[in-house]
Design an enzyme around this catalytic site. Sequence first.
Site, PDB file in Angstrom:
ATOM      1  CB  THR A 109      -0.917   0.018   1.245  1.00  0.00           C
ATOM      2  OG1 THR A 109      -1.802   1.154   1.157  1.00  0.00           O
ATOM      3  CG2 THR A 109      -0.108   0.136   2.526  1.00  0.00           C
ATOM      4  CG  ASN A 132      -3.903   4.635   3.380  1.00  0.00           C
ATOM      5  OD1 ASN A 132      -3.570   4.981   4.505  1.00  0.00           O
ATOM      6  ND2 ASN A 132      -5.110   4.837   2.899  1.00  0.00           N
ATOM      7  CE  LYS A 143      -6.026   0.637   2.873  1.00  0.00           C
ATOM      8  NZ  LYS A 143      -6.148  -0.061   1.579  1.00  0.00           N
ATOM      9  CG  ASP A 182      -9.135  -4.860  -2.666  1.00  0.00           C
ATOM     10  OD1 ASP A 182      -8.645  -3.759  -2.969  1.00  0.00           O
ATOM     11  OD2 ASP A 182     -10.145  -5.315  -3.227  1.00  0.00           O
ATOM     12  CG  ASP A 232     -14.185   6.096   7.975  1.00  0.00           C
ATOM     13  OD1 ASP A 232     -14.573   5.030   7.455  1.00  0.00           O
ATOM     14  OD2 ASP A 232     -13.057   6.224   8.496  1.00  0.00           O
ATOM     15  CE  LYS A 255     -11.559   3.676  10.356  1.00  0.00           C
ATOM     16  NZ  LYS A 255     -11.039   4.617   9.329  1.00  0.00           N
ATOM     17  NE  ARG A 269      -7.184  -1.378   6.323  1.00  0.00           N
ATOM     18  CZ  ARG A 269      -8.014  -0.392   5.945  1.00  0.00           C
ATOM     19  NH1 ARG A 269      -8.342   0.561   6.796  1.00  0.00           N
ATOM     20  NH2 ARG A 269      -8.514  -0.352   4.720  1.00  0.00           N
TER      21      ARG A 269
END
Length: 203
Positions: A8, A10, A13, A70, A156, A176, A182
């Site tokens: 990733t 990100n 993440k 994913d 979100d 969260k 996740r």
Amino acid sequence: MKKIVIATQNKGKAKDFEALLAPLGYKVLTLLDVAQDLDVEETGVTFEENAILKAEAVSKVLGIPVISDDSGLEIDALNGEPGVYSARYAGAAKSDSANIDKVLEKMSGVPENGRTARFRCVLAVAAPNEKTETFSGSCEGIILSTPQGNNGFGYDPIFYVPAQSKAMAELLPHEKAAISHRGNALRELQQRMPKWLNEEKQS
């Protein structure tokens, strides 16, 4: 300390994975660290297929263990849309606000009892000469009529979590993580960590 790559770019993440894997002796890297130009086309029609595609492709290029993620939003009233197209639902630019606007437009007039949805996440763990394994997690919710909250990303702000009585974007990061798709997938990975992945740390 062994290195493991998360397929990733990100950074959010990456932090989730660091919390899980650092105590196991792994240094977590992302494509931003090792292969910024490596782009794997997501041609799968399911989260599982795309996660496996990414993990195996990156592992093959780098020759080390790789975890890919994913994930996306499934809305029952839209027959599971946006699903695997969640990030680019409103176009290739991957705009969170445009994606939210498209969902709200398509959900206009749908009553609350018909606005059920879930976030889904599939993790794939791949390494050279090892069988790829997958792990999944989900989080049930309801699609709001208007965005709420300023935390998180993606959908979100319009994803209401009944168990928390808040939108996902109103939750603090640790709140969260405790209930997210996740977070649940990461906990499944932690519980069912492939034997070879643990052994890799010792070699």
